[in-house]
Write an enzyme that holds these catalytic residues in place. Structure first.
Site, PDB file in Angstrom:
ATOM      1  N   ASP A 235       0.855  -1.180   0.000  1.00  0.00           N
ATOM      2  CA  ASP A 235       0.000   0.000   0.000  1.00  0.00           C
ATOM      3  C   ASP A 235       0.898   1.240   0.000  1.00  0.00           C
ATOM      4  O   ASP A 235       2.014   1.207   0.520  1.00  0.00           O
ATOM      5  CB  ASP A 235      -0.895  -0.022   1.238  1.00  0.00           C
TER       6      ASP A 235
ATOM      7  N   ASP B   4      -1.826  -0.792   5.994  1.00  0.00           N
ATOM      8  CA  ASP B   4      -2.082  -0.243   7.330  1.00  0.00           C
ATOM      9  C   ASP B   4      -3.510   0.236   7.535  1.00  0.00           C
ATOM     10  O   ASP B   4      -3.871   0.639   8.635  1.00  0.00           O
ATOM     11  CB  ASP B   4      -1.132   0.930   7.603  1.00  0.00           C
TER      12      ASP B   4
ATOM     13  N   ASP C  67      -7.128  -2.051   3.500  1.00  0.00           N
ATOM     14  CA  ASP C  67      -6.135  -3.103   3.275  1.00  0.00           C
ATOM     15  C   ASP C  67      -6.518  -4.421   3.953  1.00  0.00           C
ATOM     16  O   ASP C  67      -5.928  -5.466   3.660  1.00  0.00           O
ATOM     17  CB  ASP C  67      -4.758  -2.678   3.811  1.00  0.00           C
TER      18      ASP C  67
END
Length: 759
Positions: A449, A646, A650
């Site tokens: 990410d 995080d 996700d």
């Protein structure tokens, strides 16, 4: 609990109970009257402090629930109030993915430690009073009636200490997947019942003395219990991502009634079509559409977009996001199972259920060993029955079954896990799932990410430059003065920076906004402007490329302070790339791991960061389901995928990936969905984890060879393959081999380490 939280909680199809810690839950007000627990997986529930004394079980369906190993004696739910949790529809859902894993039921319920110690106490007299595979050891002794004492203690030990293995074997066989629990159950069952037969034969029947296996029974149960206890203590208790999702929403909301008056009501009373007031700083309680007001919304927790999003009348908002400075009225469009967070939670559950089917390395070995032992044992019985008599054939078969369940196998993996977990903790890694260490070898791709992982995760001022006579703080003061009355993400970032630096905004008047260009105002009777690149071009001004190249590479938003036809200063805002990110991506490539960026942020910002870091494959503007599908597509191609993230967006992909790695500074939902947590929030720690995992797996394989490999020789010898040449496995030799393999396994596990550079 609010409506969203309540509806999330009531649908247990999306809840993984295997990770739930009920140790402090108050069920005293829970209505279980319609709950069907028949297929619930309680395998990892900690009931050690639970008090069921107030629970109404009168109508609960326990018909298929195995409570045989549950210790309710100390159960206490008094610390958490579930009075608002609605479990009434749970029985209608499929819990098939949450059946007992085969590890066991009681191991994860608080009485496992007690089970080990009591079993050890029961085993000590057996070890001193009974021979080891027919061989009397120097420290052993007997007295009149000692064999009766051994029988009683062994019986209690078999049904008490061996219960988790018997229960686990039942589940494994039911799932048609025999593994470690089946192998252990076979070993202890054969040892106990054959020893029972030996006791009866030696005391009540005439004939030759029959060797018993009480010593092997006792040591096998105790060592296997010890191994699982070590393993469980090594790995931290898992949390519940679904509970964290529910916690994102407020318990009460402000609703406009039919008369237009405000009323504060519990969220569980809100229905679609209601009008809710969301004031500055409040969490948006449900999915909805703005019908009054304008504001900025921080959706980073749920979408991964670091920059606040401007929202106007008619636009949608997501439950769980945070309102900015404006006050808005929304019309509710989604609650409960129809809401965004509930859909994310469903993705998490589905992914966790699929990944739970992955087979542990030790289970694979145990499965093959079980089949080998079964075939060898039955084969030996039939062959010896043909060439000899029933007692001899039976003796050979039993010897094979007992030999096939080596003590070292119970410690082979747990000791390595305990050692590697300790090393990981010292290196900023918390292992939530010990299988992550087994599955992290030969990772093909690492999906990372952007927001909060490669970048800092906040839209803020990254730098202030002065191109004239003003100091940096003066540039910031002028820009903050012009932006003071604005209500957009850039203004918020600038004012936050000014406050942090202790800079007072200049007093500005006659502030005018120019759409798509910037704004102007009067400070100290002089006109000052803030413009973007388009505005700079209209003013026929240019800035040296070297001054802004770095900002462009990182995808920053650049604003220019203009005074009297000259650029007085530059201010850059964006989500700053972490200093260690470049080295991290470069190291991944050196390890032949393909880095892939997957972010909820916009395409432009994503590509800017990807180009800066050298990431070739970029997927931007992704919703949680898009990220999860991306991971799924890699897995479908047969690739081993690690995912680093995080945020809430996700969570499904972290659960779906071969290895889910959460940044420690991220949301609780992401952390609870992951297998590994980086406590220092440093992406370079991923490299440490991969290095440790590779060496851990190597040690596991070595230990499995030592723990079970000797069976390659021992089982055929026990079956009597060399009997025509007068060679049969001496039980004493078998016992020595088992003891040596156990010692070697322990020493080998303690030698595990990672490179000094990783420490």
């Amino acid at each position: 609990m609010d409506r969203m939280g309540k509806d999330i909680s009531k649908d247990h199809t999306v809840k993984d109970h295997s990770q739930m810690d009920h140790s402090q839950m108050d069920h005293s007000q829970m209505d279980h009257s319609q709950m069907d627990h028949s297929q619930m997986d309680h395998s990892q529930m900690d009931h050690s402090q639970m008090d069921h004394s107030q629970m109404d079980h009168s109508q609960m369906d326990h018909s298929q629930m195995d409570h045989s190993q549950m210790d309710h004696s100390q159960m206490n739910h008094s610390q958490v109030d579930h009075a608002q949790m609605n479990h009434m529809q749970m029985s209608a859902h499929d819990h098939s993915h949450h059946e007992m894993s085969g590890m066991d039921h009681s191991m994860h319920m608080g009485n496992f430690k007690q089970k080990f110690w009591l079993s050890l106490v029961l085993s000590i007299p057996i070890i001193f009073l009974s021979p080891m595979m027919g061989v009397d050891l120097p420290f052993q002794f007997t007295f009149p009636g000692s064999d009766w004492l051994v029988l009683v203690l062994a019986t209690v030990l078999f049904f008490y200490g061996g219960a988790p293995f018997l229960s686990g074997a039942k589940t494994e066989l039911k799932q048609k997947s025999p593994a470690m629990m089946t192998l252990v159950a076979m070993g202890i069952s054969v040892a106990y019942f054959y020893s029972l037969y030996a006791f009866v034969a030696n005391h009540f029947l005439s004939g030759d003395h029959v060797m018993d296996f009480f010593w092997e029974l006792a040591t096998l149960i105790v060592i296997m219990l010890l191994g699982h206890w070590i393993e469980m203590n090594a790995v931290m208790n898992a949390g519940n991502a679904v509970q964290q999702l529910a916690a994102l929403l407020p318990k009460e909301v402000i609703r406009k009634n039919a008369q237009g008056k405000e009323e504060r009501v519990p969220l569980d009373q809100v229905v679609e079509g209601d009008y809710l007031i969301v004031r500055s700083g409040d969490k948006v309680p449900t999915d909805g559409k703005i019908i009054e007001g304008e504001t900025t919304i921080d959706e980073s927790a749920v979408t991964g977009e670091s920059k606040r999003v401007t929202k106007k009348s008619g636009q949608s908002v997501i439950g769980g996001s945070v309102n900015g400075n404006g006050s808005i009225v929304i019309e509710v469009t989604g609650t409960g199972e129809s809401g965004y967070l509930a859909k994310v939670m469903e993705l998490v559950r589905s992914a966790q259920a699929d990944k739970s089917k992955l087979e542990a390395l030790s289970d694979k070995v145990a499965k093959w060993l079980f089949y080998v032992a079964l075939i060898a044992g039955v084969g030996a019985f039939l062959i010896w029955l043909f060439i000899s008599d029933v007692p001899t054939a039976f003796d050979r078969m039993v010897t094979v079954f007992v030999i096939a369940c080596p003590h070292a196998l119970g410690l082979a993996i747990p000791l390595v896990v305990a050692r590697s977990t300790s090393i990981a903790a010292k290196n900023g890694l918390l292992l939530r799932n010990r299988r992550a260490l087994e599955n992290a070898h030969e990772i093909d791709a690492l999906i990372v990410d952007k927001t909060g992982t490669l970048t800092q995760g906040t839209f803020a001022v990254t730098d202030v430059l002065s191109l004239g006579t003003l100091s940096k703080n003066e540039v910031l003061a002028y820009v903050a003065g012009l932006e003071k009355t604005a209500n957009h993400p850039i203004a918020e970032g600038i004012l936050t920076k000014a406050a942090a630096e202790g800079v007072s905004p200049k007093a500005a008047t006659d502030i005018q906004s120019e759409a798509g260009i910037g704004l102007s105002g009067v400070i100290n009777q002089e006109t000052w402007k803030i413009v973007n690149q388009k505005g700079l071009t209209q003013l026929d001004l240019t800035v040296p490329e070297d001054k802004i190249k770095h900002f462009k590479e990182q995808g920053n938003t650049i604003s220019y302070l203009v005074h009297q036809g000259e650029i007085a200063g530059i201010i850059a805002l964006g989500d700053q790339v972490k200093p260690e990110a470049s080295e991290f991506i470069r190291a991944l490539k050196e390890m032949q791991i393909t880095p892939v960026m997957a972010t909820g942020d916009n395409q432009e910002a994503a590509e800017a960061v990807a180009d800066y870091l050298g990431i070739k494959e970029v997927h931007a503007a992704l919703l949680p389901e898009d990220k999860e599908q991306l991971v799924k597509s890699f897995v479908a191609q047969g690739k081993r995928v690690a995912m680093v993230g995080d945020g809430i967006n996700d969570a499904p992909s972290l659960a779906r990936a071969t290895i889910g790695i959460a940044i420690g500074a991220g949301t609780d939902v992401a952390i609870d969905s992951a297998d590994v947590i980086l406590t220092n929030s440093n992406p370079k720690d991923v490299l440490h984890f991969l290095s440790l995992a590779k060496q851990t797996r190597r040690k596991m394989i070595q230990n499995l060879w030592w723990g079970a490999g000797y069976n390659i020789i021992a089982i055929p010898l026990a079956a009597g393959i060399l009997a025509p040449w007068g060679i049969l496995l001496n039980p004493a030799v078998g016992a020595i081999l088992m003891s040596l393999s156990t010692i070697i396994v322990a020493i080998n596990a303690m030698t595990l380490s990672i490179n000094k550079k990783d420490e």
